[in-house]
Write a protein that holds these residues in place. Structure first.
Motif, PDB file in Angstrom:
ATOM      1  N   PRO A 199       4.871   9.915  -0.939  1.00  0.00           N
ATOM      2  CA  PRO A 199       4.332   8.638  -0.468  1.00  0.00           C
ATOM      3  C   PRO A 199       5.433   7.627  -0.139  1.00  0.00           C
ATOM      4  CG  PRO A 199       4.132   8.748  -2.823  1.00  0.00           C
ATOM      5  CD  PRO A 199       4.712  10.054  -2.389  1.00  0.00           C
ATOM      6  N   TYR A 200       5.077   6.698   0.750  1.00  0.00           N
ATOM      7  CA  TYR A 200       5.942   5.590   1.123  1.00  0.00           C
ATOM      8  C   TYR A 200       5.188   4.290   0.843  1.00  0.00           C
ATOM      9  CZ  TYR A 200       8.537   9.188   3.610  1.00  0.00           C
ATOM     10  OH  TYR A 200       9.240  10.321   3.912  1.00  0.00           O
ATOM     11  N   THR A 213       9.032   1.795   3.493  1.00  0.00           N
ATOM     12  CA  THR A 213      10.201   2.015   2.633  1.00  0.00           C
ATOM     13  C   THR A 213       9.881   3.185   1.722  1.00  0.00           C
ATOM     14  OG1 THR A 213       9.398   0.501   0.939  1.00  0.00           O
ATOM     15  CG2 THR A 213      10.816  -0.430   2.631  1.00  0.00           C
ATOM     16  N   THR A 214      10.922   3.820   1.269  1.00  0.00           N
ATOM     17  CA  THR A 214      10.724   4.897   0.302  1.00  0.00           C
ATOM     18  C   THR A 214      10.409   4.271  -1.050  1.00  0.00           C
ATOM     19  OG1 THR A 214      13.059   4.967  -0.266  1.00  0.00           O
ATOM     20  CG2 THR A 214      12.315   6.429   1.515  1.00  0.00           C
ATOM     21  N   MET A 215      10.058   5.085  -2.012  1.00  0.00           N
ATOM     22  CA  MET A 215       9.764   4.577  -3.348  1.00  0.00           C
ATOM     23  C   MET A 215      11.025   3.986  -3.994  1.00  0.00           C
ATOM     24  SD  MET A 215       6.571   5.056  -3.691  1.00  0.00           S
ATOM     25  CE  MET A 215       5.962   5.237  -5.331  1.00  0.00           C
ATOM     26  N   ASP A 260       0.842  -1.201   0.000  1.00  0.00           N
ATOM     27  CA  ASP A 260       0.000   0.000   0.000  1.00  0.00           C
ATOM     28  C   ASP A 260       0.874   1.248   0.000  1.00  0.00           C
ATOM     29  OD1 ASP A 260      -2.300  -1.471   0.066  1.00  0.00           O
ATOM     30  OD2 ASP A 260      -2.756  -1.082   2.185  1.00  0.00           O
ATOM     31  N   LEU A 261       0.387   2.290  -0.646  1.00  0.00           N
ATOM     32  CA  LEU A 261       1.054   3.589  -0.614  1.00  0.00           C
ATOM     33  C   LEU A 261       0.434   4.413   0.511  1.00  0.00           C
ATOM     34  CD1 LEU A 261       1.263   4.469  -4.406  1.00  0.00           C
ATOM     35  CD2 LEU A 261       3.086   3.615  -2.939  1.00  0.00           C
ATOM     36  N   PHE A 300      12.959   2.366   6.412  1.00  0.00           N
ATOM     37  CA  PHE A 300      13.029   3.214   7.587  1.00  0.00           C
ATOM     38  C   PHE A 300      13.705   2.419   8.692  1.00  0.00           C
ATOM     39  CE2 PHE A 300      10.208   5.955   5.432  1.00  0.00           C
ATOM     40  CZ  PHE A 300      10.062   7.121   6.147  1.00  0.00           C
ATOM     41  N   THR A 301      14.415   3.111   9.566  1.00  0.00           N
ATOM     42  CA  THR A 301      15.115   2.414  10.646  1.00  0.00           C
ATOM     43  C   THR A 301      14.163   1.961  11.749  1.00  0.00           C
ATOM     44  OG1 THR A 301      15.559   4.530  11.713  1.00  0.00           O
ATOM     45  CG2 THR A 301      17.276   3.633  10.272  1.00  0.00           C
ATOM     46  N   ARG A 302      13.059   2.654  11.922  1.00  0.00           N
ATOM     47  CA  ARG A 302      12.097   2.323  12.976  1.00  0.00           C
ATOM     48  C   ARG A 302      10.720   2.049  12.387  1.00  0.00           C
ATOM     49  NH1 ARG A 302      12.575   7.018  17.437  1.00  0.00           N
ATOM     50  NH2 ARG A 302      14.627   6.552  18.270  1.00  0.00           N
TER      51      ARG A 302
END
Length: 163
Positions: free
Chosen positions: A127-128, A142-144, A103-104, A149-151
Motif C-alpha cells: 500500500p501507498y 508516498t510510500t509507507m 488514505d491507503l 513518488f516523482t510523478r
C-alpha cells in the motif's frame, strides 16, 4: 432554344441577388423575381413557360431537400435521445471514488516487462499513502516510509486499500 432558358435563369438570379438579405431566403423571393421578370418581358411566353417549369422543378427540389432535412433532424434527435438514455444507464452504475489525504491505496502494476511468474504476477503493488489529492483526479503518493513518488498518479490506476 439556343440558351434562352439559361439567359432567363441568369437574369432571374441577378434579380434574386438584389432582393435577398441572406442566401438562405432566396426561395421566398423567387416568385417575386419571376413575376418581375415576366412583367419586364411580356412577349416571350415560351420562355416564361420554360421558366415556370424550371421554377416548379426548383420548388419541388426544395421541398424534397426540406423533407430530407426533417428526416435527418428527426434521426439526430432519436440518436441524441439514445445517447442520453445510455449515459443515464451508465451513470447509475458508476460509483464516484473520492480519495483524501492519508488514505491507503494500492497502485496498479503497469509493467510491460515479462515476469517469470506469468499469470501469478500481482496486479497491484503497495500500500501507498495519498499525500495530496487534486480535483482533476490526480494523486501524489508516498510510500509507507515517507518517500514521495516523482510523478502524480491518475486515480483510475489506484484502488482503496482496507487494512
Amino acid at each position: 432554344m439556343n440558351g434562352a432558358v439559361e439567359t432567363a435563369n441568369k437574369n432571374i438570379k441577378k434579380i434574386i441577388q438584389k432582393m435577398v438579405v441572406t442566401y438562405k431566403d432566396w426561395h421566398e423571393m423567387l416568385p417575386f423575381a419571376l413575376h418581375g421578370y415576366q412583367v419586364e418581358i411580356p412577349s416571350m411566353r415560351v420562355l416564361m413557360e420554360a421558366k415556370l417549369i424550371d421554377a416548379e422543378w426548383v420548388k419541388s427540389r426544395y421541398d424534397q431537400l426540406n423533407l430530407i432535412e426533417e428526416k435527418r433532424l428527426t434521426a439526430m434527435c432519436h440518436g441524441q435521445l439514445h445517447q442520453q438514455r445510455m449515459k443515464k444507464a451508465f451513470d447509475k452504475k458508476v460509483k464516484p471514488r473520492v480519495f483524501r489525504e492519508g488514505d491507503l491505496v494500492l497502485k496498479k502494476v503497469l509493467s510491460f516487462a515479462p515476469d517469470s511468474r506469468g499469470k501469478w504476477t500481482p496486479n497491484y503493488e503497495g500500500p501507498y499513502v495519498v499525500k495530496r489529492a487534486f480535483s482533476s483526479g490526480a494523486l501524489i503518493l508516498t510510500t509507507m516510509d515517507g518517500e514521495d513518488f516523482t510523478r502524480p498518479v491518475n486515480s483510475d490506476a489506484v484502488k482503496k486499500y482496507f487494512a
